[in-house]
Design a protein around this motif. Sequence first.
Motif, PDB file in Angstrom:
ATOM      1  N   GLU A 251       0.842  -1.198   0.000  1.00 18.18           N
ATOM      2  CA  GLU A 251       0.000   0.000   0.000  1.00 18.18           C
ATOM      3  C   GLU A 251       0.872   1.242   0.000  1.00 18.18           C
ATOM      4  O   GLU A 251       2.022   1.218   0.434  1.00 18.18           O
ATOM      5  CB  GLU A 251      -0.908   0.028   1.229  1.00 18.18           C
ATOM      6  N   ILE A 252       0.292   2.323  -0.486  1.00 14.11           N
ATOM      7  CA  ILE A 252       0.971   3.612  -0.562  1.00 14.11           C
ATOM      8  C   ILE A 252       0.319   4.531   0.465  1.00 14.11           C
ATOM      9  O   ILE A 252      -0.773   5.039   0.262  1.00 14.11           O
ATOM     10  CB  ILE A 252       0.883   4.204  -1.974  1.00 14.11           C
ATOM     11  N   THR A 253       0.995   4.748   1.593  1.00 16.82           N
ATOM     12  CA  THR A 253       0.340   5.410   2.717  1.00 16.82           C
ATOM     13  C   THR A 253       0.132   6.896   2.520  1.00 16.82           C
ATOM     14  O   THR A 253      -0.725   7.490   3.168  1.00 16.82           O
ATOM     15  CB  THR A 253       1.143   5.193   4.009  1.00 16.82           C
ATOM     16  N   ASP A 254       0.913   7.547   1.649  1.00 16.32           N
ATOM     17  CA  ASP A 254       0.767   9.002   1.533  1.00 16.32           C
ATOM     18  C   ASP A 254      -0.474   9.404   0.753  1.00 16.32           C
ATOM     19  O   ASP A 254      -0.736  10.582   0.583  1.00 16.32           O
ATOM     20  CB  ASP A 254       2.012   9.648   0.917  1.00 16.32           C
ATOM     21  N   TYR A 255      -1.279   8.442   0.310  1.00 14.38           N
ATOM     22  CA  TYR A 255      -2.554   8.781  -0.318  1.00 14.38           C
ATOM     23  C   TYR A 255      -3.692   8.817   0.696  1.00 14.38           C
ATOM     24  O   TYR A 255      -4.824   9.102   0.343  1.00 14.38           O
ATOM     25  CB  TYR A 255      -2.905   7.765  -1.416  1.00 14.38           C
ATOM     26  N   ILE A 256      -3.415   8.544   1.947  1.00 16.79           N
ATOM     27  CA  ILE A 256      -4.472   8.494   2.955  1.00 16.79           C
ATOM     28  C   ILE A 256      -5.236   9.806   3.096  1.00 16.79           C
ATOM     29  O   ILE A 256      -6.449   9.796   3.219  1.00 16.79           O
ATOM     30  CB  ILE A 256      -3.907   8.044   4.318  1.00 16.79           C
ATOM     31  N   PRO A 257      -4.576  10.980   3.076  1.00 21.73           N
ATOM     32  CA  PRO A 257      -5.366  12.210   3.200  1.00 21.73           C
ATOM     33  C   PRO A 257      -6.434  12.350   2.129  1.00 21.73           C
ATOM     34  O   PRO A 257      -7.452  12.999   2.334  1.00 21.73           O
ATOM     35  CB  PRO A 257      -4.304  13.311   3.073  1.00 21.73           C
ATOM     36  N   GLU A 258      -6.221  11.750   0.957  1.00 20.16           N
ATOM     37  CA  GLU A 258      -7.219  11.789  -0.100  1.00 20.16           C
ATOM     38  C   GLU A 258      -8.202  10.625   0.007  1.00 20.16           C
ATOM     39  O   GLU A 258      -9.072  10.451  -0.829  1.00 20.16           O
ATOM     40  CB  GLU A 258      -6.547  11.738  -1.481  1.00 20.16           C
ATOM     41  N   LYS A 259      -8.053   9.789   1.058  1.00 20.05           N
ATOM     42  CA  LYS A 259      -8.924   8.635   1.289  1.00 20.05           C
ATOM     43  C   LYS A 259      -8.881   7.653   0.128  1.00 20.05           C
ATOM     44  O   LYS A 259      -9.810   6.887  -0.071  1.00 20.05           O
ATOM     45  CB  LYS A 259     -10.382   9.086   1.544  1.00 20.05           C
ATOM     46  N   ASN A 260      -7.824   7.659  -0.638  1.00 18.07           N
ATOM     47  CA  ASN A 260      -7.627   6.683  -1.723  1.00 18.07           C
ATOM     48  C   ASN A 260      -6.269   6.024  -1.517  1.00 18.07           C
ATOM     49  O   ASN A 260      -5.268   6.485  -2.053  1.00 18.07           O
ATOM     50  CB  ASN A 260      -7.661   7.358  -3.100  1.00 18.07           C
ATOM     51  N   ARG A 261      -6.236   5.002  -0.709  1.00 23.89           N
ATOM     52  CA  ARG A 261      -4.959   4.330  -0.465  1.00 23.89           C
ATOM     53  C   ARG A 261      -4.820   3.178  -1.451  1.00 23.89           C
ATOM     54  O   ARG A 261      -5.472   2.152  -1.312  1.00 23.89           O
ATOM     55  CB  ARG A 261      -4.891   3.802   0.954  1.00 23.89           C
ATOM     56  N   PRO A 262      -3.998   3.318  -2.490  1.00 22.67           N
ATOM     57  CA  PRO A 262      -3.853   2.246  -3.478  1.00 22.67           C
ATOM     58  C   PRO A 262      -3.198   1.019  -2.851  1.00 22.67           C
ATOM     59  O   PRO A 262      -2.227   1.130  -2.106  1.00 22.67           O
ATOM     60  CB  PRO A 262      -2.927   2.855  -4.537  1.00 22.67           C
ATOM     61  N   ARG A 263      -3.760  -0.130  -3.144  1.00 23.34           N
ATOM     62  CA  ARG A 263      -3.167  -1.388  -2.697  1.00 23.34           C
ATOM     63  C   ARG A 263      -2.930  -2.263  -3.912  1.00 23.34           C
ATOM     64  O   ARG A 263      -3.866  -2.642  -4.618  1.00 23.34           O
ATOM     65  CB  ARG A 263      -4.053  -2.098  -1.689  1.00 23.34           C
ATOM     66  N   PHE A 264      -1.678  -2.565  -4.167  1.00 19.88           N
ATOM     67  CA  PHE A 264      -1.273  -3.390  -5.296  1.00 19.88           C
ATOM     68  C   PHE A 264      -1.025  -4.822  -4.847  1.00 19.88           C
ATOM     69  O   PHE A 264      -0.486  -5.056  -3.762  1.00 19.88           O
ATOM     70  CB  PHE A 264       0.048  -2.885  -5.899  1.00 19.88           C
ATOM     71  N   THR A 265      -1.384  -5.769  -5.670  1.00 16.84           N
ATOM     72  CA  THR A 265      -0.878  -7.129  -5.570  1.00 16.84           C
ATOM     73  C   THR A 265      -0.132  -7.394  -6.864  1.00 16.84           C
ATOM     74  O   THR A 265      -0.707  -7.311  -7.944  1.00 16.84           O
ATOM     75  CB  THR A 265      -2.008  -8.163  -5.398  1.00 16.84           C
ATOM     76  N   VAL A 266       1.170  -7.669  -6.757  1.00 15.05           N
ATOM     77  CA  VAL A 266       2.003  -7.831  -7.946  1.00 15.05           C
ATOM     78  C   VAL A 266       2.786  -9.137  -7.842  1.00 15.05           C
ATOM     79  O   VAL A 266       3.125  -9.605  -6.752  1.00 15.05           O
ATOM     80  CB  VAL A 266       2.982  -6.646  -8.133  1.00 15.05           C
ATOM     81  N   GLN A 267       3.066  -9.727  -8.976  1.00 12.61           N
ATOM     82  CA  GLN A 267       3.824 -10.967  -9.012  1.00 12.61           C
ATOM     83  C   GLN A 267       5.227 -10.728  -9.547  1.00 12.61           C
ATOM     84  O   GLN A 267       5.491  -9.739 -10.234  1.00 12.61           O
ATOM     85  CB  GLN A 267       3.112 -12.001  -9.886  1.00 12.61           C
ATOM     86  N   LYS A 268       6.121 -11.624  -9.208  1.00 11.65           N
ATOM     87  CA  LYS A 268       7.487 -11.558  -9.670  1.00 11.65           C
ATOM     88  C   LYS A 268       7.547 -11.784 -11.178  1.00 11.65           C
ATOM     89  O   LYS A 268       6.878 -12.662 -11.708  1.00 11.65           O
ATOM     90  CB  LYS A 268       8.324 -12.621  -8.958  1.00 11.65           C
ATOM     91  N   THR A 269       8.312 -10.959 -11.864  1.00 12.22           N
ATOM     92  CA  THR A 269       8.527 -11.127 -13.293  1.00 12.22           C
ATOM     93  C   THR A 269      10.036 -11.151 -13.548  1.00 12.22           C
ATOM     94  O   THR A 269      10.844 -10.916 -12.650  1.00 12.22           O
ATOM     95  CB  THR A 269       7.894  -9.984 -14.111  1.00 12.22           C
ATOM     96  N   SER A 270      10.404 -11.401 -14.778  1.00  9.97           N
ATOM     97  CA  SER A 270      11.827 -11.433 -15.138  1.00  9.97           C
ATOM     98  C   SER A 270      12.401 -10.040 -15.350  1.00  9.97           C
ATOM     99  O   SER A 270      13.609  -9.876 -15.519  1.00  9.97           O
ATOM    100  CB  SER A 270      12.029 -12.266 -16.411  1.00  9.97           C
ATOM    101  N   ASP A 271      11.546  -9.014 -15.328  1.00  8.05           N
ATOM    102  CA  ASP A 271      11.965  -7.634 -15.569  1.00  8.05           C
ATOM    103  C   ASP A 271      12.425  -6.991 -14.265  1.00  8.05           C
ATOM    104  O   ASP A 271      11.646  -6.829 -13.327  1.00  8.05           O
ATOM    105  CB  ASP A 271      10.800  -6.845 -16.169  1.00  8.05           C
ATOM    106  N   ASN A 272      13.693  -6.605 -14.192  1.00 12.30           N
ATOM    107  CA  ASN A 272      14.238  -5.992 -12.984  1.00 12.30           C
ATOM    108  C   ASN A 272      13.716  -4.582 -12.734  1.00 12.30           C
ATOM    109  O   ASN A 272      13.980  -3.994 -11.686  1.00 12.30           O
ATOM    110  CB  ASN A 272      15.763  -5.962 -13.041  1.00 12.30           C
ATOM    111  N   ASN A 273      13.010  -4.013 -13.715  1.00 14.19           N
ATOM    112  CA  ASN A 273      12.406  -2.698 -13.537  1.00 14.19           C
ATOM    113  C   ASN A 273      10.906  -2.769 -13.292  1.00 14.19           C
ATOM    114  O   ASN A 273      10.246  -1.744 -13.170  1.00 14.19           O
ATOM    115  CB  ASN A 273      12.685  -1.817 -14.751  1.00 14.19           C
ATOM    116  N   ALA A 274      10.356  -3.988 -13.246  1.00 17.36           N
ATOM    117  CA  ALA A 274       8.933  -4.145 -12.974  1.00 17.36           C
ATOM    118  C   ALA A 274       8.643  -3.813 -11.512  1.00 17.36           C
ATOM    119  O   ALA A 274       9.549  -3.651 -10.691  1.00 17.36           O
ATOM    120  CB  ALA A 274       8.486  -5.560 -13.305  1.00 17.36           C
TER     121      ALA A 274
END
Length: 298
Positions: A251-274
């Motif tokens: 989660e990205i906590t600095d979005y809390i004041p806007e009441k929109n806290r993004p929560r990502f679920t991401v998987q491992k990929t072969s891309d080191n920049n992913a």
Amino acid sequence: MNKLVCLILIPFSHYFVGIGEDNLIYHYGLTIREGRELLGLTQAQLAEKWPQSGGGTGVSLNYVSDVERGIKNITDLKTLRLLCKILEIPLWKVGLSDFNPFNPYSISPFEVNQYGIIKLTDCAIDRISDYKNCLLDAKGDCFISGTSMIHLSEDSSEILKDKLLYGKVHLLILNPDWIKYHYILLSFIENEEDKKIFHYEIRNSIRKIIQFRKSLPIELRERLHLKTYHTVFPYIITGFENDTDGKIVFEITDYIPEKNRPRFTVQKTSDNNAIYAQVKRKFFSLWHNKSVTEELNA
């Protein structure tokens, strides 16, 4: 997925600014001063460029001086983001995320999945289950920050014990003494009562995790690594990785004041920049930084 996203992926550095041997001196002003000096700007020149929350630019020289000395704090996140852009300061240095999931951009689901996104939501309802499911799936080494599983789930101790059978667990907990002096830097704490509640939750989490570690057999106890950190860090993370697989919920906590806290679920990929690789690097960059972390040995 009900939102298409444009992700701003910014490289993560390996050091923190403004932390000396006294780990309670950090404030945004140290980082702002460093950014200004690296660009060769005087305080007067920065005062002319300083963004105003309502639009326009310009503040007094005294205001810039007060911010840099930690006498005054910037509470408007838009102003802080604009100031970082002017001074070329990475956002994580002031506790803001470098992902912007709510910037609308027309891209296909296939293109989104190249980043390894499994789920994106700003709904708080299934928050605990997202973190718990990530750990339940884990086969390998786990890494957790923000006590996301420790004080939010009643059965977290049993889950962690099971994970220690498969690999190591690295757990980062925010230092409660740091919160006392610097809670104003934590964007999700809006008033004194919120500070007291959060402070109590963190101390209770530390107490429980220490008791849990003492209860473990020695071979499992050695796999549980605990640290506290005393700086701003805008991500709550639960993740795991083995030779072939990996997943992170964060989660990205600095979005809390806007009441929109993004929560990502991401998987491992072969891309080191992913996203997976970037978030993992963020976690371990903080973990290995001895100036802002310390072992929890009690």
